[in-house]
Write a protein that holds these residues in place. Structure first.
Motif, short mmCIF file in Angstrom:
data_model
loop_
_atom_site.label_atom_id
_atom_site.label_comp_id
_atom_site.label_asym_id
_atom_site.label_seq_id
_atom_site.Cartn_x
_atom_site.Cartn_y
_atom_site.Cartn_z
N LYS A 14 0.83 -1.20 0.00
CA LYS A 14 0.00 0.00 0.00
C LYS A 14 0.87 1.26 0.00
CE LYS A 14 -4.17 -1.73 2.27
NZ LYS A 14 -5.04 -1.60 3.47
N GLY A 15 0.38 2.31 -0.65
CA GLY A 15 1.08 3.59 -0.63
C GLY A 15 0.86 4.30 0.69
N ILE A 16 1.57 5.41 0.87
CA ILE A 16 1.42 6.19 2.10
C ILE A 16 0.13 6.98 2.04
CG2 ILE A 16 2.46 8.02 3.49
CD1 ILE A 16 5.15 7.21 2.34
N HIS A 17 -0.64 6.90 3.08
CA HIS A 17 -1.91 7.61 3.13
C HIS A 17 -1.64 9.12 3.18
CE1 HIS A 17 -5.85 9.02 4.46
NE2 HIS A 17 -6.32 7.84 4.07
N PRO A 18 -2.32 9.90 2.34
CA PRO A 18 -2.04 11.34 2.27
C PRO A 18 -2.25 12.09 3.58
CG PRO A 18 -4.07 10.77 1.09
CD PRO A 18 -3.36 9.48 1.40
N LYS A 19 -3.04 11.55 4.50
CA LYS A 19 -3.29 12.23 5.76
C LYS A 19 -2.50 11.62 6.92
CE LYS A 19 -7.93 13.88 4.59
NZ LYS A 19 -9.36 13.92 5.00
N SER A 20 -1.63 10.70 6.60
CA SER A 20 -0.86 10.04 7.64
C SER A 20 0.28 10.92 8.15
CB SER A 20 -0.27 8.72 7.12
OG SER A 20 0.70 8.99 6.13
N ARG A 21 0.84 10.55 9.30
CA ARG A 21 1.95 11.30 9.87
C ARG A 21 3.17 11.25 8.94
NH1 ARG A 21 3.70 9.59 15.77
NH2 ARG A 21 1.56 10.31 16.12
N LYS A 22 3.38 10.09 8.32
CA LYS A 22 4.51 9.93 7.40
C LYS A 22 4.38 10.87 6.21
CE LYS A 22 8.21 7.77 5.89
NZ LYS A 22 9.51 7.88 6.59
N ALA A 23 3.17 10.98 5.68
CA ALA A 23 2.94 11.86 4.53
C ALA A 23 3.21 13.31 4.90
CB ALA A 23 1.51 11.70 4.03
N LYS A 24 2.81 13.70 6.11
CA LYS A 24 3.03 15.08 6.56
C LYS A 24 4.52 15.36 6.72
CE LYS A 24 -1.41 15.57 8.95
NZ LYS A 24 -2.09 15.77 10.26
N GLN A 25 5.26 14.36 7.22
CA GLN A 25 6.70 14.52 7.39
C GLN A 25 7.40 14.70 6.04
OE1 GLN A 25 7.78 11.00 9.56
NE2 GLN A 25 7.32 11.90 11.56
N ILE A 26 6.98 13.89 5.06
CA ILE A 26 7.57 13.98 3.72
C ILE A 26 7.24 15.33 3.08
CG2 ILE A 26 7.51 13.03 1.39
CD1 ILE A 26 7.05 10.28 2.65
N SER A 27 5.98 15.75 3.24
CA SER A 27 5.55 17.02 2.67
C SER A 27 6.33 18.19 3.28
CB SER A 27 4.05 17.21 2.92
OG SER A 27 3.62 18.47 2.44
N LYS A 28 6.55 18.12 4.59
CA LYS A 28 7.29 19.17 5.29
C LYS A 28 8.74 19.21 4.81
CE LYS A 28 8.31 20.84 9.95
NZ LYS A 28 8.15 20.56 11.41
N LYS A 29 9.32 18.03 4.61
CA LYS A 29 10.70 17.95 4.15
C LYS A 29 10.86 18.52 2.74
CE LYS A 29 14.52 14.67 3.64
NZ LYS A 29 14.92 13.24 3.76
N ILE A 30 9.92 18.17 1.86
CA ILE A 30 9.96 18.67 0.48
C ILE A 30 9.79 20.19 0.45
CG2 ILE A 30 8.76 18.67 -1.74
CD1 ILE A 30 8.10 15.73 -1.25
N SER A 31 8.86 20.68 1.27
CA SER A 31 8.61 22.12 1.34
C SER A 31 9.85 22.87 1.80
CB SER A 31 7.45 22.40 2.29
OG SER A 31 7.21 23.78 2.41
N ARG A 32 10.54 22.32 2.78
CA ARG A 32 11.77 22.94 3.30
C ARG A 32 12.85 22.97 2.23
NH1 ARG A 32 16.48 21.43 5.85
NH2 ARG A 32 17.28 22.94 7.39
N GLN A 33 12.98 21.87 1.49
CA GLN A 33 13.99 21.80 0.43
C GLN A 33 13.72 22.83 -0.67
OE1 GLN A 33 13.77 17.68 -0.72
NE2 GLN A 33 15.31 17.02 0.78
N LEU A 34 12.43 23.00 -1.01
CA LEU A 34 12.07 23.97 -2.03
C LEU A 34 12.38 25.40 -1.58
CD1 LEU A 34 8.66 22.50 -3.27
CD2 LEU A 34 10.83 22.52 -4.50
#
Length: 201
Positions: A14-34
């Motif tokens: 299964k993929g990572i659920h968009p509302k999961s804690r893991k998804a939020k962590q990845i989104s935060k990391k990508i946002s910081r890199q940008l």
């Protein structure tokens, strides 16, 4: 051989659920890199603009002068502000010729850019201070003369802000002296100059 449980296998696929804690962590990391990439890009742009600006002064200054007077600095800065006047005259001349044939403004974007840039630089020179090399300090002047034009060496140069009225008075002590270039990245006027520089690329 023990077969993996079907439920466990499905869960691993299964993929990572968009509302999961893991998804939020990845989104935060990508946002910081940008954001970091954007800041680096803006910093590089300001560095390039400042490098081009100082290169003009180095190429147009009188290298034989060991000491610059306030009048020398004033005239050099005014020449920089007026550097595009010949091009502006050519554009305006073309406008007059084409007026009889068409109502369109040829090279309108370039003309507007030159006028806006000149107006802003003149305002800086008259009010907040026009930033360039420190010509009035003999030691700093020699460092500037020896500068090879490499951007990586810009932090070694000492910059100074000049106000036209003070230069006319021969006043050198009260002119504002900003810190070295790498400590002045947040200056608003530099941001605006860099934006204009990017638009003109």
């Amino acid at each position: 051989m023990v077969k993996p449980k079907i439920d466990s296998l499905k869960a691993s696929q299964k993929g990572i659920h968009p509302k999961s804690r893991k998804a939020k962590q990845i989104s935060k990391k990508i946002s910081r890199q940008l954001k970091l990439q954007k800041r680096r890009g803006e910093s590089n742009l300001k560095l390039q603009f400042l490098g081009d600006k100082l290169t003009w002064f180095k190429n147009n200054m009188d290298e034989e002068l060991e000491v610059f007077t306030p009048r020398d600095v004033l005239e050099l800065i005014q020449r920089y502000i007026d550097r595009n006047d010949d091009e502006l005259e050519q554009i305006e001349l073309k406008h007059k010729i084409r007026e009889k044939l068409s109502h369109t403004r040829q090279h309108a974007s370039r003309e507007d850019h030159i006028k806006i840039t000149r107006e802003r630089e003149m305002q800086q020179f008259m009010e907040s201070g026009f930033e360039t090399a420190d010509f009035l300090n003999p030691e700093h002047l020699q460092i500037f003369k020896s500068w090879s034009g490499e951007l990586r060496l810009l932090p070694n140069l000492k910059l100074r802000r000049y106000i036209k009225g003070r230069l006319l008075e021969g006043n050198t002590e009260e002119s504002e002296e900003p810190d070295k270039m790498d400590e002045d990245d947040d200056d608003k006027s530099n941001d605006e100059d860099a934006e204009e520089y990017e638009d003109n690329e």
